[in-house]
Design a protein around this motif. Structure first.
Motif, short mmCIF file in Angstrom:
data_model
loop_
_atom_site.label_atom_id
_atom_site.label_comp_id
_atom_site.label_asym_id
_atom_site.label_seq_id
_atom_site.Cartn_x
_atom_site.Cartn_y
_atom_site.Cartn_z
N ALA A 162 0.82 -1.22 0.00
CA ALA A 162 0.00 0.00 0.00
C ALA A 162 0.85 1.26 0.00
N CYS A 163 2.15 1.13 0.27
CA CYS A 163 3.06 2.30 0.25
C CYS A 163 2.99 2.98 -1.12
N ILE A 164 2.77 4.28 -1.10
CA ILE A 164 2.64 5.03 -2.35
C ILE A 164 3.92 5.81 -2.68
N GLY A 165 4.95 5.62 -1.87
CA GLY A 165 6.22 6.29 -2.15
C GLY A 165 6.16 7.80 -2.02
N CYS A 166 5.36 8.27 -1.10
CA CYS A 166 5.16 9.73 -0.98
C CYS A 166 6.34 10.43 -0.32
N GLY A 167 7.10 9.70 0.50
CA GLY A 167 8.27 10.29 1.16
C GLY A 167 7.96 10.99 2.46
N ALA A 168 6.72 10.93 2.93
CA ALA A 168 6.38 11.58 4.20
C ALA A 168 7.18 10.99 5.35
N CYS A 169 7.47 9.71 5.27
CA CYS A 169 8.23 9.04 6.32
C CYS A 169 9.64 9.62 6.41
N VAL A 170 10.25 9.86 5.28
CA VAL A 170 11.60 10.43 5.26
C VAL A 170 11.58 11.86 5.79
N GLU A 203 3.50 9.29 10.72
CA GLU A 203 3.16 10.21 9.63
C GLU A 203 2.64 9.52 8.37
N CYS A 204 2.89 8.24 8.27
CA CYS A 204 2.58 7.53 7.01
C CYS A 204 1.08 7.55 6.73
N PRO A 205 0.68 8.05 5.57
CA PRO A 205 -0.75 8.09 5.24
C PRO A 205 -1.33 6.72 4.93
N GLU A 250 -0.43 3.95 6.68
CA GLU A 250 -0.29 3.14 7.90
C GLU A 250 0.69 1.97 7.72
N ILE A 251 1.79 2.25 7.03
CA ILE A 251 2.84 1.24 6.90
C ILE A 251 3.47 1.04 8.27
N SER A 252 3.61 -0.21 8.67
CA SER A 252 4.03 -0.54 10.03
C SER A 252 5.56 -0.63 10.16
#
Ligand code: SF4
Length: 119
Positions: A35-43, A100-102, A104-106
């Motif tokens: 489900a990760c969309i590669g948005c980069g919010a985590c970084v 922060e992950c939109p 909900e990647i664990s």
């Protein structure tokens, strides 16, 4: 992703979806990682500018499935190497990425990637 976030498959006729049976728990975990969309919010949220959550999601979505097992070792080594070469920071388990992950990647994916890397 080019460093290993893919599986090598012969192209041609699509196989029947039920040819390879996958335990429900594994399928669900792989689906959640994918489900990760590669948005980069985590970084952006990480004080270390670590990309571990993103990369671990991409490693996990394939490592959890039998189709991804064949290249699993090279995949995780190459993707972590690429992540390091691009200068991302180290993970110190603050959990800011997960918060922060939109999608909900664990954080479990980071633990899985570390296990994949070590073994
Ligand atoms: S914040 Fe979540 S969805 Fe976005 S790149 Fe990171 S792990 Fe993927």
């Amino acid at each position: 992703m080019a460093a290993g976030g893919f599986v090598s498959v012969n192209t041609g006729n699509a196989k029947d979806a039920n040819n390879i049976l996958i335990p429900k728990d594994d399928a669900d975990a792989a689906f959640n990682a994918a489900a990760c969309i590669g948005c980069g919010a985590c970084v952006a949220a990480c004080k270390n500018a670590s990309a571990m959550l993103f990369v671990s999601a991409k490693v996990s979505q394939l490592a959890l499935l039998p189709q991804g097992k064949i290249e699993a070792k090279n995949r995780v080594l190459n993707m972590v190497k690429q992540m390091d070469e691009e200068g991302f920071g180290n993970c110190t388990n603050t959990g800011a990425c997960e918060a922060e992950c939109p999608k909900e990647i664990s954080l479990e994916n980071i633990a899985r990637m570390n296990r994949e890397y070590l073994y």
